[in-house]
Design a protein around this motif. Structure first.
Motif, mmCIF file in Angstrom:
data_model
loop_
_atom_site.group_PDB
_atom_site.id
_atom_site.type_symbol
_atom_site.label_atom_id
_atom_site.label_comp_id
_atom_site.label_asym_id
_atom_site.label_seq_id
_atom_site.Cartn_x
_atom_site.Cartn_y
_atom_site.Cartn_z
ATOM 1 N N ILE A 11 3.065 9.444 -6.268
ATOM 2 C CA ILE A 11 3.523 10.762 -5.812
ATOM 3 C C ILE A 11 4.874 11.095 -6.433
ATOM 4 O O ILE A 11 5.098 12.225 -6.912
ATOM 5 N N LEU B 264 0.827 -1.205 0.000
ATOM 6 C CA LEU B 264 0.000 0.000 0.000
ATOM 7 C C LEU B 264 0.864 1.258 0.000
ATOM 8 O O LEU B 264 0.536 2.243 -0.671
ATOM 9 N N VAL B 265 1.968 1.216 0.757
ATOM 10 C CA VAL B 265 2.872 2.366 0.778
ATOM 11 C C VAL B 265 3.461 2.586 -0.617
ATOM 12 O O VAL B 265 3.551 3.733 -1.089
ATOM 13 N N ILE C 209 1.045 4.215 -2.959
ATOM 14 C CA ILE C 209 0.902 5.654 -2.715
ATOM 15 C C ILE C 209 2.168 6.393 -3.089
ATOM 16 O O ILE C 209 2.131 7.476 -3.695
ATOM 17 N N LEU C 210 3.326 5.797 -2.762
ATOM 18 C CA LEU C 210 4.596 6.481 -2.952
ATOM 19 C C LEU C 210 4.944 6.643 -4.434
ATOM 20 O O LEU C 210 5.375 7.719 -4.867
#
Length: 358
Positions: free
Chosen positions: A171, A163-164, A167-168
């Motif tokens: 971005i 999940l990180v 998201i990462l």
């Protein structure tokens, strides 16, 4: 020995920029070999931003402001990124688990098929050899199924990490697209102000790598999508999994298509036997491969990469070993980069440097 080294040094490393380039290459290879897993999200974001930059640049050439072009390219990336991670990959994983559960039945059917070989060709095959082959295949398949189940259970604690990353990476891709010139200018500040060798190599490689990478992504998407539609129309089991394999097979030149042919035809045989559907599948699959090699590739890659097949295979093995799938994907551009560096490397002698990659 010292005199030989001195002559080599005076011939190839007499310029400060040559030493700097050698150091940069060594550092890059060392980082990929030792910290490739840690740097994976950053490297993936850089590659993805590099791929989307071409779309943003084309939109800007059509008169759109830079912010609008970057925004449209980023929105397309977001749609593809989450469509693949949330839609395609779970489906492929379920089909992979289903194939692992179906493997024992396939092995038993294969054993019955092989059982007739000793009677027909006793001088080549024996019952003992067939039994040993089937036992070995069952052991290997059982180990693969256990690994799949174990890995699926082991990935539960790492869901947070996934999940990180989800998201990462978006971005990072956004900021790499938005602040591309700023980041490149900051990195250039660490290099000498006069760097003709680096500028020459970068100018030669930028268009080639960009065109190759974007063309290869389009080739993967087109071949994978066409294969998926054809497999669905033929009602082939594990259509998404096999279509993904067919799409990814175009990454590895010469070997990819040959390697993925086996699972496609094996699944088709165990589903239908030597019925008409099996021959339709083989015909459709070979038509896809023929159209890819003779129509799609010439359209997508206007500039042929002038590399010997042995150099391409060695590049795939080397870069794939130190950088995984990304290394396999960029093996040809990286080999082309090495070729450009060899061609551009300054030397004191007049005769050209031998190019072993051509």
């Amino acid at each position: 020995m010292l005199e030989i080294f001195n002559k080599w040094y005076r011939r190839y490393l007499f310029e400060e920029e040559s030493v700097l380039l050698l150091v940069l290459l060594a550092v890059a290879v060392l980082l990929l070999m030792t910290m490739g897993d840690i740097l994976a999200p950053i490297l993936a974001a850089i590659v993805l931003a590099y791929l989307m930059q071409g779309m943003a640049t084309r939109l800007q050439r059509r008169g759109l402001p830079q912010a609008v072009g970057v925004s449209i390219a980023y929105l397309i990336f977001i749609g593809c990124f989450f469509g693949i991670t949330l839609g395609l990959l779970p489906l492929v994983w379920r089909q992979l688990l289903g194939l692992a559960q179906e493997a024992p039945r396939m092995l038993e059917q294969g054993r019955h098929l092989l059982a007739v070989l000793p009677a027909r060709y006793p001088e080549v095959f024996s019952h003992q050899e067939i039994n040993q082959l089937v036992a070995l295949a069952q052991a290997e398949m059982g180990g693969m199924g256990q690994k799949l189940v174990t890995s699926s259970l082991a990935t539960i604690p790492s869901i947070l990490t996934v999940l990180v990353y989800m998201i990462l990476i978006p971005i990072l891709v956004f900021f790499f697209l938005k602040d591309r010139e700023l980041i490149l200018g900051w990195l250039a500040g660490f290099l000498p102000s006069e760097r003709p060798l680096l500028r020459r190599i970068w100018s030669e490689m930028d268009n080639q790598v960009a065109n190759y990478a974007r063309g290869k992504v389009l080739e993967i998407l087109i071949v994978g999508a066409v294969s998926f539609v054809c497999f669905l129309l033929l009602d082939l089991n594990y259509a998404a999994l096999l279509a993904l394999l067919v799409g990814l097979s175009v990454i590895i030149p010469y070997l990819g298509a040959a390697l993925v042919t086996f699972p496609v035809l094996v699944v088709g045989y165990f589903q239908w036997g030597f019925a008409n559907e099996f021959y339709y599948l083989a015909l459709v699959y070979f038509i896809i491969q023929a159209l890819d090699g003779n129509v799609l590739v010439p359209l997508l890659f206007s500039e042929a990469v002038n590399l010997h097949p042995v150099a391409i295979i060695l590049a795939v093995l080397f870069f794939g070993g130190i950088w995984g799938m990304w290394g396999v994907f960029f093996a040809i551009p990286l080999a082309t980069l090495i070729k450009a560096i060899i061609n551009a490397w300054p030397t004191r002698v007049d005769e050209p440097i031998s190019n072993n990659l051509e």
